[in-house]
Enzyme design. Sequence first.
Site, PDB file in Angstrom:
ATOM      1  N   ASP A 152       0.859  -0.913   0.375  1.00 42.73           N
ATOM      2  CA  ASP A 152       0.440  -0.037  -0.319  1.00 42.73           C
ATOM      3  C   ASP A 152       0.643   1.353   0.045  1.00 42.73           C
ATOM      4  O   ASP A 152       1.442   1.636   0.718  1.00 42.73           O
ATOM      5  CB  ASP A 152      -0.770  -0.102   1.282  1.00 42.73           C
ATOM      6  CG  ASP A 152      -2.207   1.402   1.649  1.00 42.73           C
ATOM      7  OD1 ASP A 152      -2.660   0.645   1.095  1.00 42.73           O
ATOM      8  OD2 ASP A 152      -1.485   1.872   1.566  1.00 42.73           O
ATOM      9  N   TYR A 196       3.243   9.986  -0.704  1.00 41.73           N
ATOM     10  CA  TYR A 196       4.478   9.252   0.374  1.00 41.73           C
ATOM     11  C   TYR A 196       5.673   9.462  -0.601  1.00 41.73           C
ATOM     12  O   TYR A 196       6.547   9.083   0.018  1.00 41.73           O
ATOM     13  CB  TYR A 196       4.216   7.677   0.243  1.00 41.73           C
ATOM     14  CG  TYR A 196       2.821   7.160   1.523  1.00 41.73           C
ATOM     15  CD1 TYR A 196       2.590   8.424   1.634  1.00 41.73           C
ATOM     16  CD2 TYR A 196       2.659   6.229   1.428  1.00 41.73           C
ATOM     17  CE1 TYR A 196       1.688   7.865   1.994  1.00 41.73           C
ATOM     18  CE2 TYR A 196       1.781   5.426   1.766  1.00 41.73           C
ATOM     19  CZ  TYR A 196       0.915   6.236   2.083  1.00 41.73           C
ATOM     20  OH  TYR A 196      -0.239   6.044   3.508  1.00 41.73           O
ATOM     21  N   LYS A 237      -2.403   5.736  -4.137  1.00 46.32           N
ATOM     22  CA  LYS A 237      -3.966   7.116  -3.836  1.00 46.32           C
ATOM     23  C   LYS A 237      -3.511   7.777  -4.812  1.00 46.32           C
ATOM     24  O   LYS A 237      -2.448   8.951  -5.163  1.00 46.32           O
ATOM     25  CB  LYS A 237      -4.126   7.567  -2.328  1.00 46.32           C
ATOM     26  CG  LYS A 237      -4.092   6.057  -1.567  1.00 46.32           C
ATOM     27  CD  LYS A 237      -3.639   5.832   0.493  1.00 46.32           C
ATOM     28  CE  LYS A 237      -3.206   4.769   1.120  1.00 46.32           C
ATOM     29  NZ  LYS A 237      -1.863   4.586   1.459  1.00 46.32           N
ATOM     30  N   HIS A 252      -7.144   9.680  -2.172  1.00 45.97           N
ATOM     31  CA  HIS A 252      -6.218  10.198  -0.202  1.00 45.97           C
ATOM     32  C   HIS A 252      -7.065  10.637   1.090  1.00 45.97           C
ATOM     33  O   HIS A 252      -7.562  10.044   1.963  1.00 45.97           O
ATOM     34  CB  HIS A 252      -5.272  10.767  -0.117  1.00 45.97           C
ATOM     35  CG  HIS A 252      -3.910  10.089   0.182  1.00 45.97           C
ATOM     36  ND1 HIS A 252      -2.703   9.851  -0.238  1.00 45.97           N
ATOM     37  CD2 HIS A 252      -3.895   9.632   1.486  1.00 45.97           C
ATOM     38  CE1 HIS A 252      -1.697   9.346   1.155  1.00 45.97           C
ATOM     39  NE2 HIS A 252      -3.149   9.345   1.789  1.00 45.97           N
TER      40      HIS A 252
END
Length: 281
Positions: A45, A50, A75, A108
């Site tokens: 994930d 990120y 996301k 997200h």
Amino acid sequence: MSNPRITLNDGSTIPQFGLGVWQVPAKDTERVVSDAFEVGYRHIDTAQMYGNEEGVGAAIAASGLARNEVYVTTKLNNNRHERAQAKESLRVSLDKLGLEKVDLFLIHWPLPTQYGGDFVSTWETLIELRDAGLTTSVGVSNFQPDHLDLVVEKTGVVPAVNQVEVHPYFANEATRAATVRHGALVEAWSPLGQGGGELSDPVVTALAERYGKTRAQVLLRWAIDRGDVVFPKSTRKERLAENIDVFDFALTADDVAALAGLDKGEAGRQGPNPDVFDWIP
Ligand code: A2P
């Protein structure tokens, strides 16, 4: 017992247990994901936010695993909600991941105070991306019950998942119940409570001793026994192995309830409140 696959409302399946790479530094991500594959993980994930999709892609490429053996979620970043940008962003993610298609693409954050409060058209864009074959499934993250109600009412398409903060001190029951009521699957983020105290809670400690498992394993098993998807983060190989070693025991219904009894409501929340979170990078 092994990591089960759960069938989503669109007919595809997702491994219940995986690795979350939030806060895994980009420079370490290939190594961490490769370590995870070695100890049996098959579900990763990540997110555009990120900044480590390339590392995930490098580990997948190096793994030798067939595409259908690895489940990959990413996301949509908060600064890409506008239709053209959202579409372009998934193409960029696929490029970074080295994939033709992801398994799951999520909004997200709903950002109800941004974009004129319009997350419905963002959801419509994700549906178009699914229909165009760039992702197998589409879902949402951090959606409150009223956000879910609205996208379902306006589009008739129920997200496959709602990925939300859930751990014993923040059981997030109203949101979990709304997600299940709509026929979506709950994905529980920060199952170890992000250092919020569950790992040293006396109830958790007592259960760990009784089951002969670690406290982290008890917390993860709690999420699994409630039917949620879970993907704890660790950068350490021995913890990656510890965390996935949760398929040789199950909590009794009473023990599941005892952990649910630790809920502190809003006071237990570690992350931002989605109703007011408005951060755009
Ligand atoms: P680390 O990466 O150094 O192992 P969550 O997934 O709930 O956000 O929790 C992640 C946090 O919990 C990270 O700080 C991670 O640190 C730590 N962590 C992960 N696995 C374990 C474990 N088995 N025991 C204790 N702490 C853990």
